[in-house]
Design a protein around this motif. Sequence first.
Motif, PDB file in Angstrom:
ATOM      1  N   CYS A 243     -25.132  16.648 -17.744  1.00 16.09           N
ATOM      2  CA  CYS A 243     -25.248  16.033 -16.702  1.00 16.09           C
ATOM      3  C   CYS A 243     -24.738  14.775 -16.295  1.00 16.09           C
ATOM      4  CB  CYS A 243     -26.830  15.861 -16.282  1.00 16.09           C
ATOM      5  SG  CYS A 243     -27.767  14.575 -17.116  1.00 16.09           S
ATOM      6  N   VAL A 244     -24.405  14.371 -15.438  1.00 13.46           N
ATOM      7  CA  VAL A 244     -23.719  12.979 -15.097  1.00 13.46           C
ATOM      8  C   VAL A 244     -24.470  11.916 -15.612  1.00 13.46           C
ATOM      9  CG1 VAL A 244     -23.023  11.496 -13.426  1.00 13.46           C
ATOM     10  CG2 VAL A 244     -22.547  13.611 -12.815  1.00 13.46           C
ATOM     11  N   CYS A 245     -25.779  11.921 -15.569  1.00  9.60           N
ATOM     12  CA  CYS A 245     -26.389  10.950 -16.346  1.00  9.60           C
ATOM     13  C   CYS A 245     -26.202  10.878 -17.818  1.00  9.60           C
ATOM     14  CB  CYS A 245     -28.008  10.983 -15.899  1.00  9.60           C
ATOM     15  SG  CYS A 245     -28.567  12.628 -16.747  1.00  9.60           S
ATOM     16  N   ASP A 246     -25.977  12.052 -18.765  1.00  8.58           N
ATOM     17  CA  ASP A 246     -25.854  11.905 -19.906  1.00  8.58           C
ATOM     18  C   ASP A 246     -24.306  11.223 -20.005  1.00  8.58           C
ATOM     19  OD1 ASP A 246     -28.280  12.895 -20.628  1.00  8.58           O
ATOM     20  OD2 ASP A 246     -27.436  15.206 -20.693  1.00  8.58           O
ATOM     21  N   LEU A 247     -23.431  11.807 -19.309  1.00  4.75           N
ATOM     22  CA  LEU A 247     -22.089  11.007 -19.357  1.00  4.75           C
ATOM     23  C   LEU A 247     -22.053   9.746 -19.357  1.00  4.75           C
ATOM     24  CD1 LEU A 247     -20.003  13.919 -17.435  1.00  4.75           C
ATOM     25  CD2 LEU A 247     -20.016  13.426 -19.846  1.00  4.75           C
ATOM     26  N   ASN A 248     -22.926   9.126 -18.123  1.00  7.97           N
ATOM     27  CA  ASN A 248     -22.821   7.900 -17.812  1.00  7.97           C
ATOM     28  C   ASN A 248     -23.455   7.136 -19.041  1.00  7.97           C
ATOM     29  OD1 ASN A 248     -21.992   5.841 -15.847  1.00  7.97           O
ATOM     30  ND2 ASN A 248     -24.207   5.675 -15.304  1.00  7.97           N
ATOM     31  N   ARG A 249     -24.390   7.516 -19.687  1.00  7.35           N
ATOM     32  CA  ARG A 249     -24.941   6.875 -20.748  1.00  7.35           C
ATOM     33  C   ARG A 249     -24.010   6.861 -22.067  1.00  7.35           C
ATOM     34  NH1 ARG A 249     -29.838   9.105 -18.997  1.00  7.35           N
ATOM     35  NH2 ARG A 249     -29.454  11.066 -20.375  1.00  7.35           N
ATOM     36  N   ALA A 250     -23.187   8.065 -22.012  1.00  4.65           N
ATOM     37  CA  ALA A 250     -22.290   8.294 -23.376  1.00  4.65           C
ATOM     38  C   ALA A 250     -21.125   7.354 -23.388  1.00  4.65           C
ATOM     39  CB  ALA A 250     -21.663   9.519 -23.259  1.00  4.65           C
ATOM     40  N   PHE A 251     -20.610   6.881 -22.111  1.00  5.45           N
ATOM     41  CA  PHE A 251     -19.395   6.193 -21.914  1.00  5.45           C
ATOM     42  C   PHE A 251     -19.892   4.754 -21.117  1.00  5.45           C
ATOM     43  CE2 PHE A 251     -18.343  10.588 -21.714  1.00  5.45           C
ATOM     44  CZ  PHE A 251     -17.149  10.446 -22.740  1.00  5.45           C
ATOM     45  N   ASP A 252     -18.979   3.758 -21.694  1.00  7.30           N
ATOM     46  CA  ASP A 252     -19.348   2.381 -21.394  1.00  7.30           C
ATOM     47  C   ASP A 252     -18.546   1.958 -20.004  1.00  7.30           C
ATOM     48  OD1 ASP A 252     -20.686   0.017 -21.175  1.00  7.30           O
ATOM     49  OD2 ASP A 252     -19.443  -0.962 -22.773  1.00  7.30           O
TER      50      ASP A 252
ATOM     51  N   SER B 240     -18.863   2.203 -15.150  1.00  9.75           N
ATOM     52  CA  SER B 240     -19.616   1.982 -14.045  1.00  9.75           C
ATOM     53  C   SER B 240     -19.637   3.513 -13.613  1.00  9.75           C
ATOM     54  CB  SER B 240     -19.171   1.237 -13.033  1.00  9.75           C
ATOM     55  OG  SER B 240     -17.950   1.810 -12.412  1.00  9.75           O
ATOM     56  N   GLN B 241     -20.757   3.832 -13.008  1.00 11.97           N
ATOM     57  CA  GLN B 241     -21.149   5.157 -12.245  1.00 11.97           C
ATOM     58  C   GLN B 241     -19.967   5.332 -11.451  1.00 11.97           C
ATOM     59  OE1 GLN B 241     -23.484   7.384 -12.650  1.00 11.97           O
ATOM     60  NE2 GLN B 241     -22.726   8.806 -11.239  1.00 11.97           N
ATOM     61  N   ALA B 242     -19.553   4.532 -10.526  1.00 13.37           N
ATOM     62  CA  ALA B 242     -18.428   4.568  -9.530  1.00 13.37           C
ATOM     63  C   ALA B 242     -16.971   5.103 -10.295  1.00 13.37           C
ATOM     64  CB  ALA B 242     -18.322   3.524  -8.867  1.00 13.37           C
ATOM     65  N   ASN B 243     -16.818   4.563 -11.636  1.00 14.33           N
ATOM     66  CA  ASN B 243     -15.687   4.722 -12.295  1.00 14.33           C
ATOM     67  C   ASN B 243     -15.741   6.118 -12.711  1.00 14.33           C
ATOM     68  OD1 ASN B 243     -13.043   4.570 -13.520  1.00 14.33           O
ATOM     69  ND2 ASN B 243     -13.902   2.898 -14.840  1.00 14.33           N
ATOM     70  N   LEU B 244     -17.023   6.549 -13.274  1.00 15.59           N
ATOM     71  CA  LEU B 244     -17.149   7.908 -13.789  1.00 15.59           C
ATOM     72  C   LEU B 244     -17.056   9.030 -12.812  1.00 15.59           C
ATOM     73  CD1 LEU B 244     -18.161   9.669 -16.094  1.00 15.59           C
ATOM     74  CD2 LEU B 244     -20.341   9.404 -15.428  1.00 15.59           C
ATOM     75  N   SER B 245     -17.431   8.709 -11.637  1.00 17.01           N
ATOM     76  CA  SER B 245     -17.337   9.644 -10.461  1.00 17.01           C
ATOM     77  C   SER B 245     -16.094   9.905 -10.135  1.00 17.01           C
ATOM     78  CB  SER B 245     -18.203   9.011  -9.359  1.00 17.01           C
ATOM     79  OG  SER B 245     -19.844   8.989  -9.584  1.00 17.01           O
ATOM     80  N   GLN B 246     -15.382   8.828 -10.019  1.00 21.49           N
ATOM     81  CA  GLN B 246     -13.751   8.829  -9.680  1.00 21.49           C
ATOM     82  C   GLN B 246     -12.899   9.704 -10.766  1.00 21.49           C
ATOM     83  OE1 GLN B 246     -12.268   8.069  -6.776  1.00 21.49           O
ATOM     84  NE2 GLN B 246     -14.320   7.629  -6.412  1.00 21.49           N
ATOM     85  N   HIS B 247     -13.343   9.488 -11.948  1.00 17.51           N
ATOM     86  CA  HIS B 247     -12.736  10.469 -13.032  1.00 17.51           C
ATOM     87  C   HIS B 247     -13.112  11.978 -13.080  1.00 17.51           C
ATOM     88  CE1 HIS B 247     -10.137   7.471 -14.706  1.00 17.51           C
ATOM     89  NE2 HIS B 247     -11.352   6.515 -14.892  1.00 17.51           N
TER      90      HIS B 247
END
Length: 98
Positions: free
Chosen positions: A32-41, A43-50
């Motif tokens: 899930c996105v929440c797990d990915l967000n915790r795994a990588f340092d 921002s949520q916005a940056n993760l969403s764009q990728h």
Amino acid sequence: MNSEDVSIKILKALGHPIRLQIVKSLLSESRCVCDLNRAFDFSQANLSQHLKFLRESGILEYKKTGVEMHYRVKLKNISTLLNAMDQTVEEYFETLDF
């Protein structure tokens, strides 16, 4: 769009260090996105764009489960491609030792 265009699209998507990390982290299981967000340092916005870029390139797909978005690798041969890249990088470094 021809096969060369698709090849370039996939390689461009994998050519960014963050996107490559994301794909590698999803090779064995969906997350899930929440797990990915915790795994990588980053921002949520940056993760969403990728994640969006990887979806649009056809590498990832997602499924909404309740309020969570779960991502997984859509193209199973991505694993083969990344293994070939690892071997190529290893070969590259071996050729530097003349």
